[in-house]
Motif scaffolding. Structure first.
Motif, PDB file in Angstrom:
ATOM      1  N   LYS A  23       0.096  -0.892   0.098  1.00 35.44           N
ATOM      2  CA  LYS A  23       0.313  -0.247   0.212  1.00 35.44           C
ATOM      3  C   LYS A  23       0.966   1.384  -0.288  1.00 35.44           C
ATOM      4  CE  LYS A  23      -4.528  -1.894   2.079  1.00 35.44           C
ATOM      5  NZ  LYS A  23      -3.808  -3.097   1.551  1.00 35.44           N
ATOM      6  N   GLU A  40       0.974   3.727  -1.723  1.00 39.37           N
ATOM      7  CA  GLU A  40      -0.043   4.850  -2.893  1.00 39.37           C
ATOM      8  C   GLU A  40      -0.515   5.567  -1.303  1.00 39.37           C
ATOM      9  OE1 GLU A  40      -2.195   3.852  -6.009  1.00 39.37           O
ATOM     10  OE2 GLU A  40      -3.456   5.532  -6.001  1.00 39.37           O
ATOM     11  N   SER A  41      -1.178   4.510  -0.692  1.00 37.72           N
ATOM     12  CA  SER A  41      -1.688   5.692   0.628  1.00 37.72           C
ATOM     13  C   SER A  41      -0.875   6.348   0.732  1.00 37.72           C
ATOM     14  CB  SER A  41      -2.631   5.123   1.787  1.00 37.72           C
ATOM     15  OG  SER A  41      -2.306   3.597   1.420  1.00 37.72           O
ATOM     16  N   SER A  48       1.789   8.569   3.860  1.00 43.30           N
ATOM     17  CA  SER A  48       2.014   9.862   3.302  1.00 43.30           C
ATOM     18  C   SER A  48       3.224  10.577   3.591  1.00 43.30           C
ATOM     19  CB  SER A  48       1.663  10.169   4.590  1.00 43.30           C
ATOM     20  OG  SER A  48       2.819   9.575   5.826  1.00 43.30           O
ATOM     21  N   TRP A  80      -2.359  14.166  -8.436  1.00 37.99           N
ATOM     22  CA  TRP A  80      -1.776  13.679  -7.080  1.00 37.99           C
ATOM     23  C   TRP A  80      -1.528  14.913  -7.488  1.00 37.99           C
ATOM     24  CZ3 TRP A  80       3.838  12.454  -6.871  1.00 37.99           C
ATOM     25  CH2 TRP A  80       4.305  12.736  -5.918  1.00 37.99           C
TER      26      TRP A  80
END
Ligand code: BES
Ligand code: ZN
Length: 643
Positions: free
Chosen positions: A559, A561-562, A564, A593
């Motif tokens: 993950k 892409e998520s 921070s 983005w």
């Protein structure tokens, strides 16, 4: 002894002349700069007055004072309180701007002494073409109620804010007064504020007692509040963001200052504050004295981006106190700062971490040099560059001065026997050039002067290649790879799995072999090394069917892409584009983005990646967000996209 390129290139007099200014700065000393601005929020202009306390250098007899300007309106000039004629050239000389000349003949006959003191005063205003300033509408801020403005002068944009000798060779103390209805920060210590906020009758007053060059002048104004992050440090940001910003930096800022003071010498600027800007800020950080400007992408909630603060803080010595004399010797600013940054974080997290950071840097350098066109590589990958003939320092910008510069200093350190041996040189060098500007020749001379007894060791360094040859450095230092090894090992597993998978292997085939547990105990720097290593494996074509599914699985398991952390996100998009994962999962999210980050380090490569798979989408995304980006960034991306 044979003649070296170094000997041939050495100027008759050091520091070398700066080719990126149209001014005759070399004829003057600037003793003090007094600047006053009125912020006109309606017209989006700064109306200003600058007063220079100048003296003519003994050896010079200038017939005029020539200053840099860029898209400025100039209304009035006076010398010693008497109005005097001035000429603003009709023609602009790209990318350097427009000369402003103030003839001196009248004053030369009046002043008998050769050490003539001149008080030059200029009234001017910025225009809508200002490249240093971005004006934001309330909707472009977090609070959405007040407008915002901020400046970014490095390298040669100060001339679009005020007429100046826009060269890092000229430094002077500054008095700064700014009239604005919104809270305002600037590159000095706070002297006073309006007694009533919102008043335009009293100014925000700042004093910069140490001499600074024009590129370090900065202002920001808007709905800005502050909170402490250390005994001599405040964090500034929009109110809704303040607590998050405070959390991000309060654990490390003072620690960093204290470590840096041990490595170099005590911090001389009194306060060290940080301003977190709106997302369109085009850099990670900018070392404006007393008030580092930084991107909000650092605020990840996990204190994983504090290295940027170590970097900007380090500039308080390398760059701000000891300054490159021109952008041709930019490595003296940034290479030294990378060296100090890594010493600071190394002293806190250990030597292995310092080496790990250097490994990441080496890789960034390799990528950057590989992606340059042959002409750019030839021109801008040497450590010392040639910016004569109207070169634009923004075009020369790359990781070369940072990482090749770092590696040269690191090699010197290693050859001398490690940092214990090298350390005494650091305060010696920074004391010798304190408040001065210097060139590469003076740096090398000083190194030889200090290590007289180790001349043989220094002579083993191939200086000519380091300074003047394009491409990667001639030597790769020995790095401790202990922190990187785990990243390489996991990457090798993915590459093997993808190589050995059946042609029709699905996502779940890979999901059975890996899990999020693989990353247990890793810091986010390690994600970067892992992702880079996967992306660049020469063994595999990620766009083939099974490897592409492997990348899909990798994304779903870890993950990224998520995350921070934009360093992680940008690398995720890079591998996802390489694996051609398609619009739904990758290209559209990448385009979205790109509408949220303004930091050029991510924006420019992001558009380059997007253009590889869907050029029209890249162009329409840029057009849609054009006004969101800072003028410098807008300019660079539009050139990158060939618009
Ligand atoms: N001084 C630079 C930023 C800069 C360089 C602005 C050249 C304009 C022209 C600043 O100190 C810097 O290097 N920032 C880096 C962060 C750092 C951790 C490498 C950045 O913005 O990425
Ligand atoms: Zn820097």
């Amino acid at each position: 002894m044979s003649t070296t390129i170094f000997d041939i290139k050495r100027p008759i007099e050091s520091p070398e002349r700066d080719p990126s200014t149209l001014s005759n700065y070399y004829a003057f000393n600037v003793n003090l700069t007094d600047i006053e601005y009125h912020v006109d929020w309606e017209k989006k202009i700064l109306v200003g007055k600058v007063i220079y306390d100048l003296s003519i250098k003994e050896s010079s007899q200038p017939s005029s004072i020539i200053l840099d300007t860029s898209y400025l309106n100039v209304f009035k000039a006076s010398i010693n309180d008497e109005e005097t004629p001035f000429v603003l050239d009709e023609k602009r000389l790209e990318p350097l701007g427009t000369k402003l000349s103030i003839p001196l003949h009248k004053w030369r006959t009046k002043t008998s002494s050769t050490k003539a003191q001149l008080k030059l005063s200029l009234e001017f205003s910025t225009t809508e073409k200002v490249t240093a300033v971005q004006w934001l509408e309330p909707e472009q801020t977090a609070g959405k109620t007040a407008p915002y403005l901020f400046s970014q002068c490095e390298a040669i944009h100060a001339r679009s804010m005020y007429p100046c000798f826009d060269t890092p060779s000229v430094k002077s103390p500054m008095n700064i007064s700014i009239y604005s209805i919104y809270p305002t920060v600037s590159s000095g210590n706070v002297v006073s504020k309006p007694s009533k906020p919102g008043s335009e009758i009293e100014p925000y007053v700042f004093k910069q007692e140490l001499p600074i060059p024009s590129y370090l002048f900065a202002i920001a104004s808007g709905d800005i509040s502050n909170a402490p992050i250390g005994p001599r440090s405040l964090i500034y940001s929009e109110p809704s963001f303040l607590q998050a910003c405070q959390y991000e930096f309060e654990a490390d800022t003072e620690k960093f200052i204290e470590v840096a003071e041990k490595i170099v010498f005590p911090y001389e600027w009194k306060t060290y504050n940080v301003l977190i800007l709106p997302p369109s800020f085009p850099y990670g950080g900018m070392e404006n004295p007393n008030i580092t400007f930084a991107t909000p992408t650092l605020i990840s909630g996990d204190r994983q981006n504090v290295d940027v603060i170590a970097h900007e803080l380090a500039h308080s010595w390398s760059g701000n106190l000891v300054t490159n004399c021109s952008w041709e010797h930019f490595w003296l600013n940034e290479g030294w700062t990378m060296y100090l940054e890594r010493r600071i974080v190394g002293s806190i997290h250990g030597e292995a971490y310092r080496h790990f950071s250097a490994i990441i840097g080496w890789k960034d350098l390799q990528d950057d040099i590989d992606s340059m066109s042959p002409a750019t590589r030839e021109k801008y990958s040497p450590l010392v560059v040639d910016l004569s003939n109207l070169a634009d320092p923004d075009d020369a910008f790359s990781t070369v001065p940072y990482e090749k510069g770092f590696n040269l200093l690191f090699l010197i350190e290693q050859k001398l026997g490690g940092f214990k041996e090298f350390d005494p040189f650091i305060p010696f060098y920074f004391t010798k050039f304190r408040t001065q500007s210097l060139d590469t020749y003076q740096f090398k001379d000083t190194l030889y002067e200090f290590f007289k007894h180790k001349k043989d060791i220094l002579d083993e360094i191939d200086w000519d290649t380091w300074f003047y040859s394009p491409g990667m450095p001639p030597v790769k230092p020995d790095f401790d790879t202990s922190l990187a090894d785990a990243c390489y090992a996991l990457s090798a597993k993915w590459v093997d799995a993808a190589l050995n998978a059946p042609k029709n292997a699905t996502i779940s085939y890979f999901k059975e072999k890996f899990s999020v547990e693989n990353l247990k105990g890793w810091n986010s720097q390690q994600y970067l090394v892992f992702l880079d290593s996967v992306t660049d494996s020469p063994k595999i074509r990620w766009s083939d069917a099974a490897p592409s599914n492997a990348v899909k699985a990798l994304g779903e398991i870890y993950k990224f892409e998520s995350s921070s952390n934009p360093e992680v996100i940008s690398r995720w998009f890079k591998i996802a584009v390489k694996a051609r994962l398609g619009h739904e999962s990758t290209y559209n999210p990448l385009a979205n983005w790109l509408g949220t980050v303004g930091r050029m380090k991510f924006v420019r490569p992001g558009f380059r990646e997007l253009a590889k798979v869907d050029k029209p989408l890249a162009i329409s995304t840029f057009k849609k967000n054009e006004l969101f980006y800072h003028p410098i960034c807008r300019n660079m991306v539009s050139r990158d996209l060939g618009l």
